[in-house]
Design a protein around this motif. Structure first.
Motif, mmCIF file in Angstrom:
data_model
loop_
_atom_site.group_PDB
_atom_site.id
_atom_site.type_symbol
_atom_site.label_atom_id
_atom_site.label_comp_id
_atom_site.label_asym_id
_atom_site.label_seq_id
_atom_site.Cartn_x
_atom_site.Cartn_y
_atom_site.Cartn_z
ATOM 1 N N LYS A 164 0.843 -1.199 0.000
ATOM 2 C CA LYS A 164 0.000 0.000 0.000
ATOM 3 C C LYS A 164 0.874 1.244 0.000
ATOM 4 O O LYS A 164 1.820 1.352 0.772
ATOM 5 C CB LYS A 164 -0.917 0.031 1.233
ATOM 6 C CG LYS A 164 -1.814 -1.179 1.364
ATOM 7 C CD LYS A 164 -2.773 -1.302 0.204
ATOM 8 C CE LYS A 164 -3.611 -2.548 0.339
ATOM 9 N NZ LYS A 164 -3.919 -3.181 -0.901
ATOM 10 N N VAL A 165 0.562 2.181 -0.863
ATOM 11 C CA VAL A 165 1.301 3.441 -0.955
ATOM 12 C C VAL A 165 0.786 4.369 0.134
ATOM 13 O O VAL A 165 -0.409 4.607 0.242
ATOM 14 C CB VAL A 165 1.129 4.078 -2.348
ATOM 15 C CG1 VAL A 165 1.770 5.449 -2.401
ATOM 16 C CG2 VAL A 165 1.712 3.167 -3.424
ATOM 17 N N LYS A 166 1.710 4.892 0.934
ATOM 18 C CA LYS A 166 1.350 5.805 2.027
ATOM 19 C C LYS A 166 1.694 7.244 1.642
ATOM 20 O O LYS A 166 2.751 7.506 1.079
ATOM 21 C CB LYS A 166 2.111 5.432 3.296
ATOM 22 C CG LYS A 166 1.768 4.067 3.813
ATOM 23 C CD LYS A 166 2.608 3.741 5.041
ATOM 24 C CE LYS A 166 2.353 2.310 5.481
ATOM 25 N NZ LYS A 166 3.249 1.912 6.558
ATOM 26 N N ASP A 186 7.908 10.375 3.940
ATOM 27 C CA ASP A 186 8.783 9.745 2.945
ATOM 28 C C ASP A 186 8.279 10.006 1.528
ATOM 29 O O ASP A 186 9.067 10.238 0.614
ATOM 30 C CB ASP A 186 8.890 8.235 3.188
ATOM 31 C CG ASP A 186 9.742 7.897 4.399
ATOM 32 O OD1 ASP A 186 10.548 8.746 4.836
ATOM 33 O OD2 ASP A 186 9.609 6.759 4.904
ATOM 34 N N MET A 187 6.962 9.988 1.350
ATOM 35 C CA MET A 187 6.395 10.274 0.030
ATOM 36 C C MET A 187 6.652 11.727 -0.342
ATOM 37 O O MET A 187 7.011 12.029 -1.484
ATOM 38 C CB MET A 187 4.896 9.972 0.003
ATOM 39 C CG MET A 187 4.230 10.306 -1.328
ATOM 40 S SD MET A 187 4.887 9.444 -2.763
ATOM 41 C CE MET A 187 4.179 7.818 -2.516
ATOM 42 N N LEU A 197 10.102 11.902 -1.595
ATOM 43 C CA LEU A 197 10.223 11.304 -2.926
ATOM 44 C C LEU A 197 9.669 12.245 -3.992
ATOM 45 O O LEU A 197 10.275 12.418 -5.051
ATOM 46 C CB LEU A 197 9.509 9.951 -2.969
ATOM 47 C CG LEU A 197 9.577 9.189 -4.294
ATOM 48 C CD1 LEU A 197 11.019 8.932 -4.735
ATOM 49 C CD2 LEU A 197 8.814 7.873 -4.180
ATOM 50 N N HIS A 207 5.279 1.316 -7.525
ATOM 51 C CA HIS A 207 4.022 1.946 -7.140
ATOM 52 C C HIS A 207 4.236 3.325 -6.498
ATOM 53 O O HIS A 207 3.519 4.277 -6.801
ATOM 54 C CB HIS A 207 3.245 1.042 -6.181
ATOM 55 C CG HIS A 207 2.885 -0.271 -6.776
ATOM 56 N ND1 HIS A 207 3.798 -1.306 -6.903
ATOM 57 C CD2 HIS A 207 1.728 -0.721 -7.304
ATOM 58 C CE1 HIS A 207 3.193 -2.333 -7.467
ATOM 59 N NE2 HIS A 207 1.944 -2.013 -7.720
ATOM 60 N N ARG A 208 5.221 3.429 -5.613
ATOM 61 C CA ARG A 208 5.489 4.717 -4.945
ATOM 62 C C ARG A 208 5.995 5.753 -5.941
ATOM 63 O O ARG A 208 5.612 6.919 -5.904
ATOM 64 C CB ARG A 208 6.513 4.540 -3.812
ATOM 65 C CG ARG A 208 5.964 3.756 -2.641
ATOM 66 C CD ARG A 208 6.961 3.679 -1.486
ATOM 67 N NE ARG A 208 7.035 4.973 -0.828
ATOM 68 C CZ ARG A 208 8.123 5.740 -0.766
ATOM 69 N NH1 ARG A 208 9.259 5.335 -1.291
ATOM 70 N NH2 ARG A 208 8.098 6.907 -0.164
ATOM 71 N N ARG A 209 6.867 5.342 -6.852
ATOM 72 C CA ARG A 209 7.406 6.276 -7.846
ATOM 73 C C ARG A 209 6.301 6.778 -8.762
ATOM 74 O O ARG A 209 6.258 7.958 -9.118
ATOM 75 C CB ARG A 209 8.515 5.610 -8.659
ATOM 76 C CG ARG A 209 9.812 5.509 -7.866
ATOM 77 C CD ARG A 209 10.843 4.648 -8.554
ATOM 78 N NE ARG A 209 10.572 3.278 -8.127
ATOM 79 C CZ ARG A 209 10.810 2.205 -8.850
ATOM 80 N NH1 ARG A 209 11.330 2.303 -10.047
ATOM 81 N NH2 ARG A 209 10.540 1.018 -8.384
ATOM 82 N N LYS A 263 3.082 7.073 -7.988
ATOM 83 C CA LYS A 263 2.256 7.997 -7.204
ATOM 84 C C LYS A 263 2.987 9.327 -7.008
ATOM 85 O O LYS A 263 2.383 10.395 -7.082
ATOM 86 C CB LYS A 263 1.906 7.374 -5.851
ATOM 87 C CG LYS A 263 0.985 8.235 -5.009
ATOM 88 C CD LYS A 263 -0.364 8.387 -5.683
ATOM 89 C CE LYS A 263 -1.356 9.116 -4.798
ATOM 90 N NZ LYS A 263 -2.642 9.296 -5.472
ATOM 91 N N ALA A 264 4.290 9.269 -6.764
ATOM 92 C CA ALA A 264 5.071 10.494 -6.584
ATOM 93 C C ALA A 264 5.055 11.341 -7.860
ATOM 94 O O ALA A 264 4.961 12.567 -7.792
ATOM 95 C CB ALA A 264 6.502 10.159 -6.170
#
Length: 92
Positions: free
Chosen positions: A31-33, A37-38, A41, A70-72, A74-75
């Motif tokens: 899950k992306v939070k 940290d986000m 990023l 996934h995080r990249r 969303k960022a």
């Protein structure tokens, strides 16, 4: 690296894929939070772009499914980008 250098080194080609054409991986446990940290990023991507491309697989309908990054992704969305650097691989 440019496309010619990637080909010479037998590395996959990197594409700019519209974020609007990428679907989530169904039932992915990660899950992306939206946390500090986000935020960091997002700032890093605004300043330097994506260093490691996301990994996508093509879908039969012409869209893509995200496998890794996934995080990249969303960022990039939060940074206001329309596309993300991606490696597209055929996978089952």
């Amino acid at each position: 690296m440019n496309d010619a250098e990637r080909k010479e080194n037998k590395l996959p080609r990197i594409y700019d894929i519209p974020l609007s054409e990428i679907d989530d991986f169904p039932d992915h446990p990660f899950k992306v939070k939206l946390d500090e940290d986000m935020d960091q990023l997002v700032q890093s991507i605004k300043e330097r772009g994506i260093i490691t491309p996301v990994t996508l697989r093509p879908k039969e309908d012409g869209r893509y499914e995200i496998v890794s990054g996934h995080r990249r992704r969303k960022a990039c969305e939060l940074a206001g980008f329309d596309t993300v650097k991606a490696e597209v691989r055929e996978m089952t």
